[in-house]
Design a protein around this motif. Structure first.
Motif, PDB file in Angstrom:
ATOM      1  N   PHE A 160       0.852  -1.184   0.000  1.00  0.00           N
ATOM      2  CA  PHE A 160       0.000   0.000   0.000  1.00  0.00           C
ATOM      3  C   PHE A 160       0.891   1.238   0.000  1.00  0.00           C
ATOM      4  CE2 PHE A 160      -4.584   0.867   1.334  1.00  0.00           C
ATOM      5  CZ  PHE A 160      -4.607   2.115   0.729  1.00  0.00           C
ATOM      6  N   LEU A 161       0.791   2.042  -1.067  1.00  0.00           N
ATOM      7  CA  LEU A 161       1.527   3.308  -1.148  1.00  0.00           C
ATOM      8  C   LEU A 161       0.645   4.394  -0.546  1.00  0.00           C
ATOM      9  CD1 LEU A 161       2.954   3.001  -4.781  1.00  0.00           C
ATOM     10  CD2 LEU A 161       3.927   2.155  -2.635  1.00  0.00           C
ATOM     11  N   ARG A 162       0.829   4.655   0.725  1.00  0.00           N
ATOM     12  CA  ARG A 162      -0.080   5.542   1.453  1.00  0.00           C
ATOM     13  C   ARG A 162       0.286   7.006   1.234  1.00  0.00           C
ATOM     14  NH1 ARG A 162      -3.523   2.443   4.595  1.00  0.00           N
ATOM     15  NH2 ARG A 162      -2.736   0.319   4.900  1.00  0.00           N
ATOM     16  N   GLY A 163      -0.754   7.790   0.981  1.00  0.00           N
ATOM     17  CA  GLY A 163      -0.584   9.217   0.762  1.00  0.00           C
ATOM     18  C   GLY A 163      -1.079   9.674  -0.587  1.00  0.00           C
ATOM     19  N   GLY A 164      -1.375   8.729  -1.471  1.00  0.00           N
ATOM     20  CA  GLY A 164      -1.904   9.092  -2.789  1.00  0.00           C
ATOM     21  C   GLY A 164      -0.798   9.248  -3.823  1.00  0.00           C
ATOM     22  N   LEU A 193       2.494  -4.775   3.564  1.00  0.00           N
ATOM     23  CA  LEU A 193       3.365  -3.737   4.083  1.00  0.00           C
ATOM     24  C   LEU A 193       3.014  -2.416   3.411  1.00  0.00           C
ATOM     25  CD1 LEU A 193       6.948  -3.960   2.494  1.00  0.00           C
ATOM     26  CD2 LEU A 193       4.924  -5.030   1.513  1.00  0.00           C
ATOM     27  N   ASP A 194       3.522  -1.338   3.968  1.00  0.00           N
ATOM     28  CA  ASP A 194       3.239   0.013   3.470  1.00  0.00           C
ATOM     29  C   ASP A 194       4.525   0.702   3.037  1.00  0.00           C
ATOM     30  OD1 ASP A 194       0.620  -0.414   4.264  1.00  0.00           O
ATOM     31  OD2 ASP A 194       0.757   0.855   6.052  1.00  0.00           O
ATOM     32  N   LEU A 195       4.366   1.638   2.112  1.00  0.00           N
ATOM     33  CA  LEU A 195       5.404   2.633   1.842  1.00  0.00           C
ATOM     34  C   LEU A 195       4.684   3.969   1.775  1.00  0.00           C
ATOM     35  CD1 LEU A 195       8.281   3.497   1.214  1.00  0.00           C
ATOM     36  CD2 LEU A 195       7.839   3.031  -1.203  1.00  0.00           C
ATOM     37  N   GLY A 196       4.906   4.816   2.757  1.00  0.00           N
ATOM     38  CA  GLY A 196       4.213   6.093   2.829  1.00  0.00           C
ATOM     39  C   GLY A 196       4.994   7.219   2.184  1.00  0.00           C
ATOM     40  N   GLY A 197       4.445   8.424   2.301  1.00  0.00           N
ATOM     41  CA  GLY A 197       5.146   9.612   1.831  1.00  0.00           C
ATOM     42  C   GLY A 197       4.758  10.095   0.449  1.00  0.00           C
ATOM     43  N   TRP A 198       3.553   9.761  -0.027  1.00  0.00           N
ATOM     44  CA  TRP A 198       3.158  10.100  -1.396  1.00  0.00           C
ATOM     45  C   TRP A 198       2.204  11.291  -1.469  1.00  0.00           C
ATOM     46  CZ3 TRP A 198       6.015   7.609  -4.877  1.00  0.00           C
ATOM     47  CH2 TRP A 198       6.631   6.409  -4.484  1.00  0.00           C
ATOM     48  N   ASP A 199       2.052  12.023  -0.368  1.00  0.00           N
ATOM     49  CA  ASP A 199       1.110  13.146  -0.344  1.00  0.00           C
ATOM     50  C   ASP A 199       1.825  14.409  -0.832  1.00  0.00           C
ATOM     51  OD1 ASP A 199      -1.278  14.404   0.017  1.00  0.00           O
ATOM     52  OD2 ASP A 199      -1.146  14.533   2.194  1.00  0.00           O
TER      53      ASP A 199
END
Length: 480
Positions: free
Chosen positions: A45-49, A287-293
């Motif tokens: 899940f690439l969280r933040g869009g 798992l997640d990889l965030g920081g896409w906002d």
């Protein structure tokens, strides 16, 4: 000189080896047979869009013109040193799209036929620009509904066919807390890092029995383990926790291999890769990889610092290393990775050098079972007249549950998807993945022999042991 009899003996031996080492030797297009007899789905899940338009970039035709008009300062170049990496079909024909230049690892997976991309995918039945709502709808698998109390991964695990009950870690969330997608499963393990997965509170010398502990000493770990002998919910929970601690402690989880990227995200993927290779019965991982906002200072591609470029490089390099490790160990043919974000971002850039919340987005599907080097779904284009009814966004044309459903049905053996995605009746396979057991079509001569041996045209996992026996018997008859 090799005689016909010697050749047939070798054929018989090969069949016998397959019976011991894995029938996928007969059907896999990999250089290795998969060590596990089951598939694993990894949900990232690439969280933040994620800004999907700057990952999968229009590089020619009318859409290229619309793209440049909407993003005069954020457009990825179509050619040049920092131009998009063209995505071609197996025939060499162009697709009209390329990948961000920092995604060379993903481009290589595409060229090798292990990456497919679903255009304009997402929440088809529920429009929201809230990160929290959109993420929860996807985690729960129930767009528009948040009170279901369980995640889609947990329900898939709970309804998973053909589990033996001996799986040590059937589901894994690599995170510091239980992922929402795994809510409702008592079989799922949540572990941020194997090295940190231990009871280590209090003084070091009191934690557990060590070689230099006094005779008769009993540490905190051993004391707690002895308390879980009853059948109350608390005691059963303690038993599961103690069992998980022991399972992880018994594995030889290692540091990152040489040549791997060194980000925390890469480390999490390495944990999943090792968990698959240890043959722990892992069917589902997340798992997640965030920081896409990226509302501002998103950056594009080029020399110097570009935030978005660095994120794409982190994503691409780690996924490339993950696939290579599984391929080298013979597991890639039974692992499928789904990469998605909660929504895309606006086609038109904002005044702060970024992009705001949008709607439709590409979903990446990669792995050995994937019919890669293809686009799936429906692409409506970037003509402003087409985008206008959708508030200027790329519209969603493919429900993300359609992608997940095909993988669950074809690779994981689910024949009833209602428990996993309640209320969803849109299952319609796009051809994203091959059926389990049919990774590659046998050569015509081998097909004739398989038919002569009574083999099904599309072997299923339950057919394979019997098929091996029939092939061995057939080879013996030929020798005699």
């Amino acid at each position: 000189m090799t005689t016909r009899r010697d050749f047939l003996k070798g054929t018989c031996a090969t069949a016998a080896i397959g019976a011991v080492g894995g029938p996928s030797l007969l059907f896999s297009n990999s250089a290795y047979a998969a060590a596990n007899g089951h598939d694993t789905v990894v949900h990232l899940f690439l969280r933040g869009g994620l800004d999907g338009l700057n990952l999968v970039v229009p590089i020619d035709g009318a859409d290229r013109g619309f793209y440049e008009q909407a993003r005069p300062n954020l457009a990825i170049a179509a050619t040049g040193t920092y131009g998009a990496l063209p995505l071609t079909l197996a025939s060499g024909a162009g697709t009209g799209f390329g990948l961000h230049p920092a995604a060379s690892g993903l481009r290589d997976l595409w060229n090798a036929g292990h990456l497919g991309i679903v255009h304009a995918c997402g929440l088809l039945t529920s429009v929201t620009r809230s990160h929290f709502d959109a993420q929860l709808y996807i985690d729960l698998g129930t767009p528009g509904q948040q009170g279901i109390g369980s995640g889609w991964l947990a329900r898939a695990m709970n309804a998973q066919p053909n589990l033996s009950g001996t799986e040590k870690i059937p589901a894994l969330g690599v995170a510091s807390r239980q992922p929402a997608g795994l809510l409702g499963s008592v079989q799922a393990l949540t572990m941020g890092s194997p090295s940190d997965f231990a009871l280590n509170a209090g003084a070091w010398s009191w934690q557990k029995i060590r070689p230099d502990s006094p005779a008769g000493f009993k540490g905190l770990n051993e004391t707690l383990a002895s308390l879980w002998g009853g059948s109350t919910p608390l005691e059963l929970g303690g038993q599961r926790a103690d069992s998980a601690l022991k399972v992880v402690a018994q594995q030889t989880y290692a540091a990152l291999p040489a040549g791997w990227p060194t980000s925390g995200f890469a480390q999490q993927l390495w944990t999943i890769a090792q968990s698959i290779q240890f043959n722990l019965g892992l069917h589902y991982a997340t798992l997640d990889l965030g920081g896409w906002d990226t509302h501002d200072s998103q950056g594009t591609a080029g020399s110097g610092y570009h935030y978005y470029q660095n994120k794409i490089a982190e994503l691409s390099q780690a996924l490339s290393a993950f696939y290579a490790a599984l391929d080298a160990s013979g597991h890639a043919s039974r692992v499928t990775v789904v990469v998605q974000s909660e929504f895309g971002r606006r086609v038109r850039a904002n005044a702060n050098g970024g992009t705001d919340h949008g709607y439709g987005n590409p979903v990446l599907v990669l792995g050995g079972p994937v019919n890669g080097r293809r686009f799936y779904g429906s692409w409506s284009g970037l003509d402003p007249e087409i985008l206008s009814p959708h508030f200027g966004d790329v519209p969603v044309t493919t429900d993300h549950r359609r992608v997940l459903s095909e993988i669950l049905f074809k690779r994981m053996g689910h024949t009833n998807l209602t428990p996993v995605f309640p209320g969803y009746g849109g299952y319609a396979p796009m051809g994203l993945v091959r059926d389990f057991g049919t990774l590659a079509k046998p050569a015509p001569a081998l097909q004739q022999r398989l038919r002569a041996a009574g083999a099904p045209s599309r072997p299923s996992p339950s057919d394979e042991p019997d098929l091996i026996e029939r092939l061995v018997q057939y080879a013996k008859e030929l020798i005699d």
